[in-house]
Design a protein around this motif. Sequence first.
Motif, PDB file in Angstrom:
ATOM      1  N   VAL A 198      14.343  33.803  57.762  1.00 42.98           N
ATOM      2  CA  VAL A 198      15.057  34.530  56.499  1.00 42.98           C
ATOM      3  C   VAL A 198      16.255  34.591  56.361  1.00 42.98           C
ATOM      4  O   VAL A 198      17.316  35.076  55.589  1.00 42.98           O
ATOM      5  CB  VAL A 198      14.571  35.878  57.147  1.00 42.98           C
ATOM      6  CG1 VAL A 198      15.523  37.165  55.936  1.00 42.98           C
ATOM      7  CG2 VAL A 198      13.192  36.122  56.453  1.00 42.98           C
ATOM      8  N   SER A 199      17.369  34.051  58.098  1.00 44.55           N
ATOM      9  CA  SER A 199      18.464  34.164  57.784  1.00 44.55           C
ATOM     10  C   SER A 199      18.829  33.162  57.154  1.00 44.55           C
ATOM     11  O   SER A 199      20.268  33.215  56.777  1.00 44.55           O
ATOM     12  CB  SER A 199      19.227  33.752  59.378  1.00 44.55           C
ATOM     13  OG  SER A 199      18.213  32.334  60.101  1.00 44.55           O
ATOM     14  N   ASP A 200      18.697  31.938  57.299  1.00 41.48           N
ATOM     15  CA  ASP A 200      18.837  30.315  56.401  1.00 41.48           C
ATOM     16  C   ASP A 200      19.165  30.964  54.931  1.00 41.48           C
ATOM     17  O   ASP A 200      20.173  30.908  53.914  1.00 41.48           O
ATOM     18  CB  ASP A 200      18.030  29.194  56.021  1.00 41.48           C
ATOM     19  CG  ASP A 200      17.980  28.313  57.756  1.00 41.48           C
ATOM     20  OD1 ASP A 200      18.996  29.298  58.512  1.00 41.48           O
ATOM     21  OD2 ASP A 200      17.355  27.755  57.752  1.00 41.48           O
ATOM     22  N   LYS A 201      18.224  31.843  54.527  1.00 43.61           N
ATOM     23  CA  LYS A 201      18.059  32.683  52.753  1.00 43.61           C
ATOM     24  C   LYS A 201      18.811  33.682  52.456  1.00 43.61           C
ATOM     25  O   LYS A 201      19.282  33.748  51.700  1.00 43.61           O
ATOM     26  CB  LYS A 201      16.376  33.354  52.613  1.00 43.61           C
ATOM     27  CG  LYS A 201      15.238  32.077  52.714  1.00 43.61           C
ATOM     28  CD  LYS A 201      14.014  32.989  53.188  1.00 43.61           C
ATOM     29  CE  LYS A 201      12.870  31.424  53.244  1.00 43.61           C
ATOM     30  NZ  LYS A 201      11.370  32.685  53.076  1.00 43.61           N
ATOM     31  N   LEU A 202      19.009  34.088  53.938  1.00 43.47           N
ATOM     32  CA  LEU A 202      20.607  35.325  53.521  1.00 43.47           C
ATOM     33  C   LEU A 202      21.455  34.261  53.440  1.00 43.47           C
ATOM     34  O   LEU A 202      22.642  34.477  52.795  1.00 43.47           O
ATOM     35  CB  LEU A 202      20.054  36.704  54.865  1.00 43.47           C
ATOM     36  CG  LEU A 202      21.587  37.148  54.817  1.00 43.47           C
ATOM     37  CD1 LEU A 202      21.177  38.206  53.475  1.00 43.47           C
ATOM     38  CD2 LEU A 202      21.251  38.221  56.175  1.00 43.47           C
ATOM     39  N   ALA A 203      21.933  33.434  54.329  1.00 43.02           N
ATOM     40  CA  ALA A 203      23.264  32.516  54.539  1.00 43.02           C
ATOM     41  C   ALA A 203      23.466  31.914  52.286  1.00 43.02           C
ATOM     42  O   ALA A 203      24.333  32.308  52.083  1.00 43.02           O
ATOM     43  CB  ALA A 203      22.887  31.623  54.870  1.00 43.02           C
ATOM     44  N   LEU A 204      22.659  31.571  52.206  1.00 38.53           N
ATOM     45  CA  LEU A 204      22.408  30.778  50.783  1.00 38.53           C
ATOM     46  C   LEU A 204      22.686  31.899  50.225  1.00 38.53           C
ATOM     47  O   LEU A 204      23.703  31.927  48.281  1.00 38.53           O
ATOM     48  CB  LEU A 204      21.206  30.028  51.069  1.00 38.53           C
ATOM     49  CG  LEU A 204      21.141  29.018  49.117  1.00 38.53           C
ATOM     50  CD1 LEU A 204      22.710  28.079  49.032  1.00 38.53           C
ATOM     51  CD2 LEU A 204      20.071  28.641  48.956  1.00 38.53           C
ATOM     52  N   LEU A 205      22.049  33.446  50.163  1.00 39.41           N
ATOM     53  CA  LEU A 205      22.481  33.903  49.119  1.00 39.41           C
ATOM     54  C   LEU A 205      23.314  34.784  49.307  1.00 39.41           C
ATOM     55  O   LEU A 205      24.356  35.002  47.974  1.00 39.41           O
ATOM     56  CB  LEU A 205      21.376  35.459  49.526  1.00 39.41           C
ATOM     57  CG  LEU A 205      21.535  36.100  48.212  1.00 39.41           C
ATOM     58  CD1 LEU A 205      21.421  35.658  46.451  1.00 39.41           C
ATOM     59  CD2 LEU A 205      20.205  37.306  48.801  1.00 39.41           C
ATOM     60  N   GLN A 206      24.382  34.899  50.033  1.00 39.89           N
ATOM     61  CA  GLN A 206      25.491  35.377  50.429  1.00 39.89           C
ATOM     62  C   GLN A 206      26.384  34.127  49.559  1.00 39.89           C
ATOM     63  O   GLN A 206      27.513  34.398  49.493  1.00 39.89           O
ATOM     64  CB  GLN A 206      25.926  35.578  52.132  1.00 39.89           C
ATOM     65  CG  GLN A 206      24.857  36.983  52.673  1.00 39.89           C
ATOM     66  CD  GLN A 206      25.114  36.863  53.977  1.00 39.89           C
ATOM     67  OE1 GLN A 206      25.047  36.204  54.579  1.00 39.89           O
ATOM     68  NE2 GLN A 206      25.220  38.659  54.461  1.00 39.89           N
ATOM     69  N   HIS A 207      26.457  33.003  50.369  1.00 39.81           N
ATOM     70  CA  HIS A 207      27.141  31.662  49.554  1.00 39.81           C
ATOM     71  C   HIS A 207      27.606  32.327  47.971  1.00 39.81           C
ATOM     72  O   HIS A 207      28.283  32.055  48.098  1.00 39.81           O
ATOM     73  CB  HIS A 207      26.650  30.458  50.455  1.00 39.81           C
ATOM     74  CG  HIS A 207      27.691  29.333  49.660  1.00 39.81           C
ATOM     75  ND1 HIS A 207      28.473  29.017  50.301  1.00 39.81           N
ATOM     76  CD2 HIS A 207      26.923  28.687  48.220  1.00 39.81           C
ATOM     77  CE1 HIS A 207      29.190  28.091  49.035  1.00 39.81           C
ATOM     78  NE2 HIS A 207      28.140  27.740  48.254  1.00 39.81           N
ATOM     79  N   HIS A 208      26.606  32.206  47.497  1.00 41.86           N
ATOM     80  CA  HIS A 208      26.377  31.855  45.797  1.00 41.86           C
ATOM     81  C   HIS A 208      27.270  33.538  45.750  1.00 41.86           C
ATOM     82  O   HIS A 208      27.187  33.614  44.324  1.00 41.86           O
ATOM     83  CB  HIS A 208      25.022  31.895  45.811  1.00 41.86           C
ATOM     84  CG  HIS A 208      24.482  29.971  46.062  1.00 41.86           C
ATOM     85  ND1 HIS A 208      25.224  29.422  44.981  1.00 41.86           N
ATOM     86  CD2 HIS A 208      24.003  29.444  46.903  1.00 41.86           C
ATOM     87  CE1 HIS A 208      25.152  28.210  45.213  1.00 41.86           C
ATOM     88  NE2 HIS A 208      23.996  28.323  46.365  1.00 41.86           N
ATOM     89  N   ALA A 209      26.318  34.857  46.327  1.00 48.79           N
ATOM     90  CA  ALA A 209      27.361  35.731  45.803  1.00 48.79           C
ATOM     91  C   ALA A 209      28.758  36.549  45.834  1.00 48.79           C
ATOM     92  O   ALA A 209      28.991  36.918  45.131  1.00 48.79           O
ATOM     93  CB  ALA A 209      26.641  37.104  46.504  1.00 48.79           C
ATOM     94  N   ARG A 210      29.166  35.120  46.839  1.00 43.75           N
ATOM     95  CA  ARG A 210      30.369  35.167  46.440  1.00 43.75           C
ATOM     96  C   ARG A 210      31.311  35.227  45.417  1.00 43.75           C
ATOM     97  O   ARG A 210      32.213  36.109  44.888  1.00 43.75           O
ATOM     98  CB  ARG A 210      31.242  34.104  47.703  1.00 43.75           C
ATOM     99  CG  ARG A 210      31.524  34.408  49.296  1.00 43.75           C
ATOM    100  CD  ARG A 210      31.877  33.727  49.702  1.00 43.75           C
ATOM    101  NE  ARG A 210      30.990  34.064  51.750  1.00 43.75           N
ATOM    102  CZ  ARG A 210      30.045  33.164  51.824  1.00 43.75           C
ATOM    103  NH1 ARG A 210      30.414  31.664  51.488  1.00 43.75           N
ATOM    104  NH2 ARG A 210      29.683  33.112  53.488  1.00 43.75           N
TER     105      ARG A 210
END
Length: 155
Positions: free
Chosen positions: A116-128
């Motif tokens: 889940v931490s990897d999924k969250l990191a990817l989501l945060q990256h694209h949401a910037r």
Amino acid sequence: MDPLHPLETHSIRFPDGVYSDVRLERTADHQITLRDGHLDQVVTKVETGALVRVHKGGRWYIASTTDLDAIDDVLAELAASDALPPTDRPSGIAALEVIDEAVWAFDDARIDAVPVSDKLALLQHHARGLERPSVRTWVARWIDQHRDRRVVSSR
């Protein structure tokens, strides 16, 4: 084989004298929600169940269960049922091909195995890219699902 799959921990006893099959399914859903740059929600849901069918007297008897330990009992109950009168309508059961084992596995990239931490990191990256003065409020969501299905029959 996936050790979380119900067939890995349960062998099915099919009733004698009738055709029967069991369709097992395990679904893993993940959802992560960011709201205005902050983690709002993380949901993980795993569900397992079975559709159980018995063909007797030209009729189908069908049940479903989420209690995988009860599959044998459900099969026996359906096979013993006399709720419907027999019929002579063709069922197609005789034409079913007998397959000893066929496994189609598409496990090269199991999304339910990604942390889940990897999924969250990817989501945060694209949401910037949503964080700008012209955007007052926003929501970004990650949703994934892995479904494992197996069918086992008395044939």
